[in-house]
Scaffold this motif. Structure first.
Motif, PDB file in Angstrom:
ATOM      1  N   PHE A 170       9.461  30.901   1.806  1.00  0.00           N
ATOM      2  CA  PHE A 170       8.755  31.579   0.716  1.00  0.00           C
ATOM      3  C   PHE A 170       7.719  30.645   0.103  1.00  0.00           C
ATOM      4  O   PHE A 170       7.979  29.467  -0.120  1.00  0.00           O
ATOM      5  N   GLY A 171       6.552  31.186  -0.175  1.00  0.00           N
ATOM      6  CA  GLY A 171       5.507  30.395  -0.813  1.00  0.00           C
ATOM      7  C   GLY A 171       4.691  29.560   0.159  1.00  0.00           C
ATOM      8  O   GLY A 171       3.808  28.816  -0.258  1.00  0.00           O
ATOM      9  N   ARG A 172       4.974  29.691   1.450  1.00  0.00           N
ATOM     10  CA  ARG A 172       4.236  28.937   2.462  1.00  0.00           C
ATOM     11  C   ARG A 172       3.757  29.871   3.566  1.00  0.00           C
ATOM     12  O   ARG A 172       4.300  30.953   3.760  1.00  0.00           O
ATOM     13  N   PHE A 173       2.782  29.394   4.357  1.00  0.00           N
ATOM     14  CA  PHE A 173       2.213  30.238   5.393  1.00  0.00           C
ATOM     15  C   PHE A 173       1.687  29.389   6.538  1.00  0.00           C
ATOM     16  O   PHE A 173       1.486  28.167   6.411  1.00  0.00           O
ATOM     17  N   SER A 174       1.452  30.031   7.659  1.00  0.00           N
ATOM     18  CA  SER A 174       0.799  29.399   8.808  1.00  0.00           C
ATOM     19  C   SER A 174      -0.051  30.461   9.483  1.00  0.00           C
ATOM     20  O   SER A 174       0.474  31.459   9.993  1.00  0.00           O
ATOM     21  N   ASN A 175      -1.366  30.258   9.502  1.00  0.00           N
ATOM     22  CA  ASN A 175      -2.263  31.278  10.056  1.00  0.00           C
ATOM     23  C   ASN A 175      -2.819  30.898  11.426  1.00  0.00           C
ATOM     24  O   ASN A 175      -3.778  31.491  11.906  1.00  0.00           O
ATOM     25  N   SER A 176      -2.221  29.881  12.081  1.00  0.00           N
ATOM     26  CA  SER A 176      -2.681  29.504  13.415  1.00  0.00           C
ATOM     27  C   SER A 176      -1.488  29.131  14.292  1.00  0.00           C
ATOM     28  O   SER A 176      -0.416  28.751  13.795  1.00  0.00           O
ATOM     29  N   ARG A 177      -1.666  29.228  15.600  1.00  0.00           N
ATOM     30  CA  ARG A 177      -0.623  28.853  16.548  1.00  0.00           C
ATOM     31  C   ARG A 177      -0.480  27.333  16.590  1.00  0.00           C
ATOM     32  O   ARG A 177      -1.413  26.591  16.355  1.00  0.00           O
ATOM     33  N   GLY A 178       0.734  26.887  16.882  1.00  0.00           N
ATOM     34  CA  GLY A 178       0.949  25.460  17.063  1.00  0.00           C
ATOM     35  C   GLY A 178       0.970  24.659  15.783  1.00  0.00           C
ATOM     36  O   GLY A 178       0.535  23.497  15.772  1.00  0.00           O
ATOM     37  N   THR A 182      -2.070  32.670  -5.671  1.00  0.00           N
ATOM     38  CA  THR A 182      -1.610  33.409  -4.486  1.00  0.00           C
ATOM     39  C   THR A 182      -0.118  33.156  -4.293  1.00  0.00           C
ATOM     40  O   THR A 182       0.436  32.160  -4.773  1.00  0.00           O
ATOM     41  N   VAL A 183       0.525  34.038  -3.512  1.00  0.00           N
ATOM     42  CA  VAL A 183       1.963  33.924  -3.256  1.00  0.00           C
ATOM     43  C   VAL A 183       2.262  34.381  -1.831  1.00  0.00           C
ATOM     44  O   VAL A 183       1.465  35.092  -1.207  1.00  0.00           O
ATOM     45  N   ALA A 184       3.440  33.950  -1.333  1.00  0.00           N
ATOM     46  CA  ALA A 184       3.985  34.465  -0.071  1.00  0.00           C
ATOM     47  C   ALA A 184       5.373  34.984  -0.390  1.00  0.00           C
ATOM     48  O   ALA A 184       6.314  34.213  -0.608  1.00  0.00           O
ATOM     49  N   ALA A 185       5.497  36.292  -0.431  1.00  0.00           N
ATOM     50  CA  ALA A 185       6.729  36.913  -0.907  1.00  0.00           C
ATOM     51  C   ALA A 185       7.799  37.028   0.172  1.00  0.00           C
ATOM     52  O   ALA A 185       8.929  37.402  -0.128  1.00  0.00           O
ATOM     53  N   LYS A 186       7.463  36.715   1.427  1.00  0.00           N
ATOM     54  CA  LYS A 186       8.464  36.818   2.499  1.00  0.00           C
ATOM     55  C   LYS A 186       8.370  35.590   3.409  1.00  0.00           C
ATOM     56  O   LYS A 186       7.332  34.907   3.466  1.00  0.00           O
ATOM     57  N   LYS A 232      -1.897  39.934 -13.374  1.00  0.00           N
ATOM     58  CA  LYS A 232      -0.871  38.943 -13.039  1.00  0.00           C
ATOM     59  C   LYS A 232      -1.550  37.626 -12.660  1.00  0.00           C
ATOM     60  O   LYS A 232      -2.734  37.579 -12.357  1.00  0.00           O
ATOM     61  N   TYR A 233      -0.728  36.556 -12.602  1.00  0.00           N
ATOM     62  CA  TYR A 233      -1.302  35.234 -12.329  1.00  0.00           C
ATOM     63  C   TYR A 233      -0.211  34.330 -11.727  1.00  0.00           C
ATOM     64  O   TYR A 233       0.976  34.652 -11.734  1.00  0.00           O
ATOM     65  N   GLN A 234      -0.609  33.191 -11.229  1.00  0.00           N
ATOM     66  CA  GLN A 234       0.352  32.170 -10.774  1.00  0.00           C
ATOM     67  C   GLN A 234      -0.317  30.803 -10.898  1.00  0.00           C
ATOM     68  O   GLN A 234      -1.311  30.514 -10.230  1.00  0.00           O
ATOM     69  N   ARG A 235       0.227  29.975 -11.796  1.00  0.00           N
ATOM     70  CA  ARG A 235      -0.344  28.662 -12.034  1.00  0.00           C
ATOM     71  C   ARG A 235       0.024  27.653 -10.938  1.00  0.00           C
ATOM     72  O   ARG A 235      -0.743  26.741 -10.653  1.00  0.00           O
ATOM     73  N   GLU A 236       1.237  27.799 -10.346  1.00  0.00           N
ATOM     74  CA  GLU A 236       1.765  26.796  -9.419  1.00  0.00           C
ATOM     75  C   GLU A 236       1.416  27.115  -7.968  1.00  0.00           C
ATOM     76  O   GLU A 236       1.158  28.259  -7.598  1.00  0.00           O
ATOM     77  N   MET A 237       1.459  26.072  -7.137  1.00  0.00           N
ATOM     78  CA  MET A 237       1.306  26.256  -5.694  1.00  0.00           C
ATOM     79  C   MET A 237       2.674  26.513  -5.064  1.00  0.00           C
ATOM     80  O   MET A 237       3.716  26.127  -5.591  1.00  0.00           O
ATOM     81  N   GLY A 238       2.660  27.185  -3.903  1.00  0.00           N
ATOM     82  CA  GLY A 238       3.892  27.379  -3.137  1.00  0.00           C
ATOM     83  C   GLY A 238       4.879  28.315  -3.788  1.00  0.00           C
ATOM     84  O   GLY A 238       6.091  28.090  -3.712  1.00  0.00           O
ATOM     85  N   GLN A 239       4.398  29.398  -4.407  1.00  0.00           N
ATOM     86  CA  GLN A 239       5.271  30.343  -5.096  1.00  0.00           C
ATOM     87  C   GLN A 239       5.363  31.667  -4.334  1.00  0.00           C
ATOM     88  O   GLN A 239       4.481  32.012  -3.549  1.00  0.00           O
ATOM     89  N   LYS A 240       6.462  32.397  -4.599  1.00  0.00           N
ATOM     90  CA  LYS A 240       6.655  33.660  -3.878  1.00  0.00           C
ATOM     91  C   LYS A 240       6.380  34.903  -4.726  1.00  0.00           C
ATOM     92  O   LYS A 240       6.279  36.006  -4.194  1.00  0.00           O
ATOM     93  N   VAL A 241       6.263  34.774  -6.078  1.00  0.00           N
ATOM     94  CA  VAL A 241       5.950  35.935  -6.926  1.00  0.00           C
ATOM     95  C   VAL A 241       4.909  35.536  -7.969  1.00  0.00           C
ATOM     96  O   VAL A 241       4.805  34.365  -8.356  1.00  0.00           O
TER      97      VAL A 241
END
Length: 299
Positions: free
Chosen positions: A207-215, A226-230, A243-252
């Motif tokens: 949660f709160g992280r992503f990867s948009n490329s292979r490898g 921004t957030v990553a909810a799943k 709505k807002y989000q002050r911190e990095m790496g958050q899910k909501v």
């Protein structure tokens, strides 16, 4: 008279046979063996020696010394009892000195030559499982390795490591961003996943992280606003207006309080409504106060 003649003839034949036997015994007397194990012969038995008739297993007649001796077979050669010469061991076998037979190379060894006194260890990266007539070693297959010499089997690579070709002496770690459960090749992690070194599986981005490329070796934190909810996210989602989000790496995302607003998507803070305007919680805009009303301290 006839009967007497027959008896006389029979006696004469018997005497002749005994005489012949005695002559042969004198011509080929029995062999004798010394304390050292060397068989010696008299000159009267040289013909029998030349035929190999006196030599024990692992020894043969010595043509160079036409007189009296049998000699031991050298390493890589053998002889059965009463042999005239020592025979070379064929490829895939070997023998010690004074051997009565050639022995097959044991597992992990081979011999490509005639007349060898010992078999050769298979080199690293190869093996030899057979126990009969091995004239060469086999290369380790893809996905297997062997770091030592003289081995019967190759070793399978562990998951997360590979041997992409034959005759490997060690396995190669899959680098970060790749994985392997086949031991032959490393594959790229798909988007939304990552892997560190020597992995058999890729892990979902948390949660709160992503990867948009292979490898990807690691997943990236979602930026503020921004957030990553799943888990396993390929992209981060902007916080919607209100709505807002002050911190990095958050899910909501968090809602703006009453009396505040965020007009744009992806906001990392909320702005206060200016008098004479007000807002409810999670507002994208501020509203003007109706006449006769003023904004209270709660917005």
């Amino acid at each position: 008279m006839a009967k007497q003649a027959t008896v006389v003839a029979a006696n004469i034949a018997a005497i002749a046979l005994l005489t012949l036997t005695a002559t042969r015994y004198q011509k080929y007397p029995s062999c004798s063996q010394s304390d050292s194990g060397e068989i010696t012969l008299t000159r009267r038995s040289a013909r029998r020696r030349a035929r190999g008739g006196c030599c024990s297993a692992g020894r043969a007649a010595n043509k160079a010394e036409a007189a009296t001796q049998c000699i031991s077979c050298n390493a890589g050669r053998m002889s059965e009892a009463e042999s005239k010469t020592c025979a070379s061991c064929p490829p895939g076998t070997s023998s010690l000195p004074t051997s009565s037979r050639c022995e097959d190379c044991i597992s992990g060894k081979y011999n490509p030559h005639n007349g060898s006194g010992q078999c050769i260890d298979c080199s690293a990266g190869t093996h030899q499982p057979d126990y009969t007539n091995a004239t060469g070693c086999r290369k380790c297959e893809e996905g297997k390795y062997q770091p030592a010499t003289g081995q019967a089997e190759c070793i399978s690579c562990l998951e997360g490591t590979i041997a992409p070709d034959k005759e490997f002496t060690h396995c190669i770690d899959c680098p970060p961003g790749k994985f392997s459960n086949s031991t032959i090749m490393c594959d790229y992690c798909p988007r939304g996943k990552s892997a560190s070194v020597r992995q058999s599986l890729c892990q979902n981005c948390t949660f709160g992280r992503f990867s948009n490329s292979r490898g990807s070796a690691t997943c990236l934190q979602c930026s503020a606003g921004t957030v990553a909810a799943k888990e396993g996210s390929v992209l981060c989602t902007n916080c919607i207006p209100g709505k807002y989000q002050r911190e990095m790496g958050q899910k909501v995302c968090a809602e703006c309080d009453a009396g505040q607003y965020s007009a744009k998507a992806g906001s990392h803070y909320c702005s206060a409504c200016q008098s004479p305007t007000w807002s409810r919680p999670a507002s994208a805009l501020c509203d003007e106060c109706i006449r006769k009303y003023v904004r209270d301290q709660n917005g």
